[in-house]
Design a protein around this motif. Structure first.
Motif, PDB file in Angstrom:
ATOM      1  N   THR A 222      -0.418 -20.721 -30.457  1.00 27.33           N
ATOM      2  CA  THR A 222      -1.687 -21.278 -29.718  1.00 27.33           C
ATOM      3  C   THR A 222      -1.860 -22.260 -30.515  1.00 27.33           C
ATOM      4  OG1 THR A 222      -2.104 -19.072 -29.057  1.00 27.33           O
ATOM      5  CG2 THR A 222      -3.587 -20.489 -28.012  1.00 27.33           C
ATOM      6  N   ASP A 225       1.710 -22.084 -27.641  1.00 28.76           N
ATOM      7  CA  ASP A 225       2.798 -20.936 -27.562  1.00 28.76           C
ATOM      8  C   ASP A 225       3.321 -20.743 -26.140  1.00 28.76           C
ATOM      9  OD1 ASP A 225       0.210 -20.389 -26.249  1.00 28.76           O
ATOM     10  OD2 ASP A 225       0.157 -18.232 -26.828  1.00 28.76           O
ATOM     11  N   GLU A 230       1.854 -15.372 -22.908  1.00 24.11           N
ATOM     12  CA  GLU A 230       2.006 -13.786 -22.438  1.00 24.11           C
ATOM     13  C   GLU A 230       1.424 -13.854 -20.930  1.00 24.11           C
ATOM     14  OE1 GLU A 230      -0.156 -14.572 -24.974  1.00 24.11           O
ATOM     15  OE2 GLU A 230       0.561 -13.913 -26.635  1.00 24.11           O
ATOM     16  N   SER A 231       0.316 -14.778 -20.602  1.00 23.20           N
ATOM     17  CA  SER A 231      -0.200 -14.563 -19.312  1.00 23.20           C
ATOM     18  C   SER A 231       0.746 -15.329 -18.254  1.00 23.20           C
ATOM     19  CB  SER A 231      -1.593 -15.198 -19.322  1.00 23.20           C
ATOM     20  OG  SER A 231      -1.318 -16.779 -19.625  1.00 23.20           O
ATOM     21  N   TYR A 308      -8.044 -21.239 -29.856  1.00 24.47           N
ATOM     22  CA  TYR A 308      -7.784 -22.239 -28.609  1.00 24.47           C
ATOM     23  C   TYR A 308      -7.007 -21.718 -27.496  1.00 24.47           C
ATOM     24  CZ  TYR A 308      -9.623 -26.065 -31.260  1.00 24.47           C
ATOM     25  OH  TYR A 308     -10.596 -27.060 -31.734  1.00 24.47           O
ATOM     26  N   PRO A 309      -7.384 -22.233 -26.386  1.00 18.69           N
ATOM     27  CA  PRO A 309      -6.482 -21.907 -25.217  1.00 18.69           C
ATOM     28  C   PRO A 309      -5.018 -22.472 -25.343  1.00 18.69           C
ATOM     29  CG  PRO A 309      -8.446 -22.933 -24.437  1.00 18.69           C
ATOM     30  CD  PRO A 309      -8.518 -23.071 -25.943  1.00 18.69           C
ATOM     31  N   ARG A 310      -4.116 -22.287 -24.353  1.00 19.76           N
ATOM     32  CA  ARG A 310      -2.534 -22.837 -24.517  1.00 19.76           C
ATOM     33  C   ARG A 310      -2.596 -24.040 -23.711  1.00 19.76           C
ATOM     34  NH1 ARG A 310      -0.802 -19.040 -21.551  1.00 19.76           N
ATOM     35  NH2 ARG A 310      -0.792 -17.818 -23.453  1.00 19.76           N
TER      36      ARG A 310
ATOM     37  N   LEU C 165      -8.309 -15.977 -21.304  1.00 21.60           N
ATOM     38  CA  LEU C 165      -7.071 -15.150 -21.464  1.00 21.60           C
ATOM     39  C   LEU C 165      -5.873 -15.902 -20.876  1.00 21.60           C
ATOM     40  CD1 LEU C 165      -5.628 -12.878 -23.061  1.00 21.60           C
ATOM     41  CD2 LEU C 165      -6.384 -11.496 -21.112  1.00 21.60           C
ATOM     42  N   GLN C 166      -6.365 -16.019 -19.537  1.00 20.16           N
ATOM     43  CA  GLN C 166      -5.304 -16.718 -18.570  1.00 20.16           C
ATOM     44  C   GLN C 166      -4.648 -17.770 -19.109  1.00 20.16           C
ATOM     45  OE1 GLN C 166      -3.350 -14.705 -16.912  1.00 20.16           O
ATOM     46  NE2 GLN C 166      -5.095 -12.952 -16.345  1.00 20.16           N
ATOM     47  N   VAL C 167      -5.667 -18.869 -19.773  1.00 24.52           N
ATOM     48  CA  VAL C 167      -5.161 -20.036 -19.907  1.00 24.52           C
ATOM     49  C   VAL C 167      -4.749 -19.853 -21.604  1.00 24.52           C
ATOM     50  CG1 VAL C 167      -6.823 -21.614 -18.468  1.00 24.52           C
ATOM     51  CG2 VAL C 167      -7.516 -20.827 -20.597  1.00 24.52           C
ATOM     52  N   GLY C 168      -4.648 -18.720 -22.143  1.00 27.52           N
ATOM     53  CA  GLY C 168      -4.024 -18.727 -23.419  1.00 27.52           C
ATOM     54  C   GLY C 168      -4.926 -18.295 -24.658  1.00 27.52           C
TER      55      GLY C 168
END
Lengths: 342, 207, 412
Positions: A222, A225, A230-231, A308-310, C165-168
């Motif tokens: 991430t 990633d 995963e989501s 961080y988000p993805r 979580l859904q955006v990572g």
């Protein structure tokens, strides 16, 4: 001079080096996985589970995880290309093994002091994507295929800034040998003051940041990633793997993280060298110094990973081609000008 | 004049001849409209009355349900009347389709009902007026067998495609209840070994 | 069972065999004005003749919160068409309510939206009370309001973490679960059930509040307000989160309303409509001072922003309720065997997920004759085929997360 190989013949030396390399990848994966994935992440995320098993600070968790992987059934999908499917995790781990060949941990403690060390390390690091593509293709799963293709796209985009970020270091050191780069940092000076040598992180701070970002993408951590996501893709190319094959990917992931952290420490933080330590003590302290530096770099990597988000695939490409590569090129030009001028 | 009366006058005037009957049910305006004007009522409601929000579309079967497994004196199984009666604004037959539309700006809303043919219930689709009617109509079709003419793809929503019958019709049995009647009065089991244990076992065996 | 001939129904056998969610039912790709940015890519793809890939997101997929299935046709990473398939959790509650007495029905409807079960019970009990022409005493109304708002906070705290979580980003999810636990403990100590309280009775409540509950709630509301600040910093303010959510999954307000999208999702599209303020007065909301938040953008970011503000506002409302909480009985005088007079009642409330309504038809028995359950997520999700055209696969996940549906609320 050569302390370790004093009385040992050539064959024994090779066997010893091979053993060390074989040990260092699972060991590095274990240490990083334990320190950062289990402990640091648990603290950051208020997780209770990994802090519990075994009593003190959840030390048993990693053993439990390892045992869990080993006792799982080895599942190969019916439609999978069996041989490719089975071989893919090995390819990923092999590329990690190969990276450690050139990373020096002391004045002589290096498996092979290649003249093109940096070039070699970065080249073999991208071998892992072949394993990823093999895994994605052979799994006969659309999610896996998408993950593998994303990994390939990511590799093409991020191999370039990674290499360009290192070019500055190579120019400054005047060599591509990692041992040479370390001694260039050890013997260098900052405006005439040579107290701590000249770790290239000061002069090549842009290069260092670029290297860390690109390494993050290479490791598919991430915020880059997407190959595993995963989501969205559940686990991307790893979705059909179970048991010890999955463990191979896990070891590959964290072993590569160790290798990249070691590479960053070598290129920018002076590697095994400690100011004022020479000779035999450097030989003995070298691995420890490198380990400390490596953990510092890895801490940065995993801190970013847990915060961080993805990004999205197109945003990732945009960042690589529109920002990182131009900045890296500018960095090279500036380095070249300064190198020629002074 | 209360808000509801104002709304009633406004809606009945706008809808004109389409309205057969209107009633007030717990502060909610219920209109019964002609089946032919089912779709034009929606258009009027949306364009002239400003009801831009579709709450739901569903059906109702006024036939009394055949009672199953009712034990004498059992209060846990609901008792229902045996004869066919109709709710607010009345009905001409067994099946009705009803919908609730609302306005998000004026904060009004009302329920619209229409009587359906019992043998082959069908009415016009609202999909072209409210796009959200799509799923509601699919649900109503599979649950009541009401065919919505002009619906783009009337297929099963909840149930598997091979499902037969229309579950929410009153003559569709709730199989769980047929197979295992509601335990009712013998619901509370005594603790094992207590004095009433033996007696209740006999009772349960007889029942 | 009637076996009447019905015209123009798709048959399940023969030449027009249509196995439900067949891929040929997915409408062909039309280029919307909103998809202009993809036109150039589309042209390239026509020249290169890339093939489509059909992929099943769900029913077992982490982004679908359970058993929603999305049949998605992809061109590379871009969605050409998406068809949601629901019903994997259909429990037939509308049928089951017809075989239950009124007090038994609340047990069922607890399971519709299982994250905010208490809020589900309120409209049904309210409808029964309207038909019986009784009213719960003021203290019961206040406690109901407080518990409804608490379940809203619990639901939204989970959303605020889950969206991350859904955006990572893994970390916010844990924070969301951790802070929700405090609120769930409150609900549990008052009602005895963490998720399915079944605490409402027709005419009031089962019990009064336990000792010390009010002081504890005040403490927890401080935690909730702090948690909102954390989420604002950690998620909402994050550049990557904004890049992932801004102008992704836009619902135009008017279109959303015609699809029946409600609640925070509609308010995030600029429609200023909150049933707590605008609907028929219910519970203690008319006596509360609260703000309704709207956002003009209508994208995933707006939905996150609106829910964050509403969590804060709910915490403030709970504090107001605690200050104003009247003393008195918690149960009106109701016969032991509840018989509801014949009639019809439509009661709608502003639930965490949107408009929750029950159309209760009574024929004077001890059980309802027909209950139409209007659940929020059903309509919220029905707009998905429209929204998902032309977005990228990662955006599908963002959109699903930002719409925030509960499968039990879709399938009922």
């Amino acid at each position: 001079m050569s302390v370790l190989a004093l009385e040992i013949g050539w064959g024994w030396m090779l066997a010893f080096k091979a053993l060390v390399i074989l040990m260092i990848v699972p060991l590095g994966a274990l240490v990083l996985g334990y320190t950062f994935l289990l402990k640091m992440m648990s603290h950051m995320q208020s997780r209770l589970g990994p802090m519990d098993p075994g009593g003190f600070h959840g030390w048993f968790q990693l053993v439990g995880d390892g045992l869990k992987f080993l006792q799982k059934e080895d599942i190969i999908p019916e439609d999978a290309d069996r041989r490719v499917f089975a071989f893919a995790p090995v390819v990923v781990v092999i590329s990690t093994f190969l990276m450690f060949v050139v990373i020096p941990v002391g004045p002589v403690a290096v498996v092979a002091n290649l003249d093109v060390g940096v070039f070699y390390a970065l080249a073999v690091s991208s071998l892992s994507v072949i394993g990823v593509l093999m895994a994605g293709w052979s799994s006969a799963n659309k999610f896996a295929l998408m993950g593998a293709l994303r990994a390939a796209g990511q590799l093409i985009a991020y191999e370039l800034p990674l290499l360009l970020a290192v070019v500055g270091v190579v120019m400054q050191a005047g060599t591509m040998s990692l041992q040479g780069i370390v001694s260039a940092q050890q013997n260098g000076s900052i405006f005439g003051w040579s107290g701590i040598g000249n770790p290239f992180i000061f002069t090549q701070i842009i290069g260092f940041l670029l290297f860390m970002i690109a390494a993050q993408a290479e490791l598919s951590q991430t915020p880059f990633d997407m190959p595993v996501a995963e989501s969205e893709l559940v686990a991307g190319y790893m979705v059909e793997y179970s048991g010890f094959r999955f463990l191979f990917f896990f070891i590959g992931e964290f072993g590569t993280a160790t290798a990249f952290a070691a590479l960053a420490a070598t290129l920018f933080l002076g590697g095994w060298s400690l100011p004022g330590v020479h000779g035999l003590s450097a030989e003995l302290l070298g691995p420890l110094v490198l380990f400390v530096k490596l953990m510092g770099v890895a801490f940065l990597m995993f801190w970013v990973r847990f915060t961080y988000p993805r990004l999205r695939e197109d945003q990732l490409q945009a960042i690589a081609w529109k920002f990182l590569i131009p900045i890296a090129l500018a960095n090279i030009i500036i380095t070249a000008i300064i190198k020629v001028a002074f | 004049m209360s808000d509801l009366e104002v709304l009633t006058t406004r809606v009945t005037e706008a809808l004109g001849d389409s309205v057969i009957e209107h009633a007030e049910a717990c502060g909610n305006l219920v209109l019964r409209v002609r089946l032919e004007s089912w779709r034009s009522v929606a258009e009027t409601a949306r364009k002239e009355l400003g009801c831009n929000y579709l709450s739901f579309i569903s059906g109702i079967d006024w036939m009394p349900a055949p009672t199953v497994g009712l034990i004498e004196g059992d209060t846990s199984t609901p008792a229902q009347p045996k004869e066919m009666t109709f709710g607010a604004a009345g009905s001409a037959g067994r099946f009705q389709v009803f919908a609730h539309v609302q306005s998000t700006s004026q904060h009004i809303g009302f329920t619209i009902k229409a009587d359906l043919d019992e043998a082959a219930p069908h009415c016009e689709s609202w999909v072209s007026v409210y796009p959200g009617a799509d799923w509601h109509e699919r649900e109503c079709w599979e649950m009541y067998g009401v065919v919505f003419d002009g619906h783009p793809s009337l297929r099963h929503l909840y149930l598997p495609w091979e499902f037969e019958g229309h579950p929410l019709r009153k003559d569709f049995p709730l199989l769980a209840r047929e197979v295992k009647p509601w335990p009712g009065l013998t619901d509370v089991e005594p603790m094992p070994g207590s004095e009433s244990d033996e007696d209740s076992k006999d009772e349960a065996g007889e029942a | 069972m009637s076996t009447t001939e019905q015209p123009s129904v798709p048959t399940n056998s023969g030449p027009d065999f249509n196995p439900g969610p067949d891929f040929k039912d997915i409408p062909a790709f039309e280029v919307d004005p909103g998809l202009q940015r993809h036109l150039a890519d589309a042209r390239v793809n026509v020249e290169l003749d890339t093939g489509d890939m059909i992929i099943n997101l769900g029913p077992q997929h982490p982004a679908t919160h359970g058993t929603l299935r999305l049949v998605v046709r992809l061109d590379g990473e871009r969605v050409i068409a998406a068809d949601p398939v629901i019903g994997y959790m259909h429990r037939g509650y509308e049928k089951l309510t017809e075989f239950r007495t009124y007090p038994q029905v609340t047990t069922l409807i607890n399971r519709i939206d299982w994250l905010s079960s208490f809020a589900n019970e309120v409209p049904f009990v309210h409808a029964a009370e309207q038909l019986m022409e009784i009213e719960a005493p003021p203290r019961a109304q206040y406690i109901r309001t407080a518990l409804t708002e608490l379940s809203r906070i619990a639901t939204f705290l989970l959303f605020l973490g889950e969206m991350g979580l859904q955006v990572g980003a893994l970390t916010p999810a844990f924070y969301g679960f951790r802070d929700r636990e405090h609120v769930l403990n409150l609900i549990e100590s008052a009602t005895g059930g963490r998720f399915h309280p079944n605490f409402n009775r027709i005419g009031g409540l089962k019990d009064d509040l336990p000792w010390g509950w009010i002081a504890e709630t005040r403490n927890v509301m401080k935690i909730v307000l702090d948690a909102c600040d954390v989420f604002e910093d950690l998620v909402l303010g994050n550049e990557i989160f904004q890049a992932r959510t801004r102008s992704v999954g836009i619902i135009p307000g008017e279109l959303g309303a015609s699809y029946g999208v409600s609640g925070s999702n509609l308010r995030a599209s600029g429609v200023d409509w909150d049933l707590r303020r605008d609907g028929a007065p219910y519970l203690a909301y008319p006596e509360l001072d609260f703000e309704v938040f709207t956002h003009p953008d209508g994208d995933s970011f707006a939905r996150y922003w609106v829910r964050l503000q509403e969590t804060r506002e709910s915490a403030r409302m709970v504090l107001q309720l605690l200050d104003k909480m009247p003393a008195g009985p918690i149960m009106a005088k109701v016969a032991r065997i509840i018989k509801v007079p014949a009639g019809e009642a439509w009661v709608e409330t502003e639930n965490p997920l949107g408009q929750m309504g029950y159309y209760v038809v009574s024929k004077g028995g001890t059980g309802p004759f027909r209950v139409k359950i209007r659940s929020a997520s059903f309509s919220n999700v029905s707009i998905l085929p429209w929204m998902l055209r032309g977005v990228y696969v990662p955006d599908v996940v963002t959109i699903l997360a930002s719409l925030y549906f509960i499968l039990g609320d879709i399938d009922r």
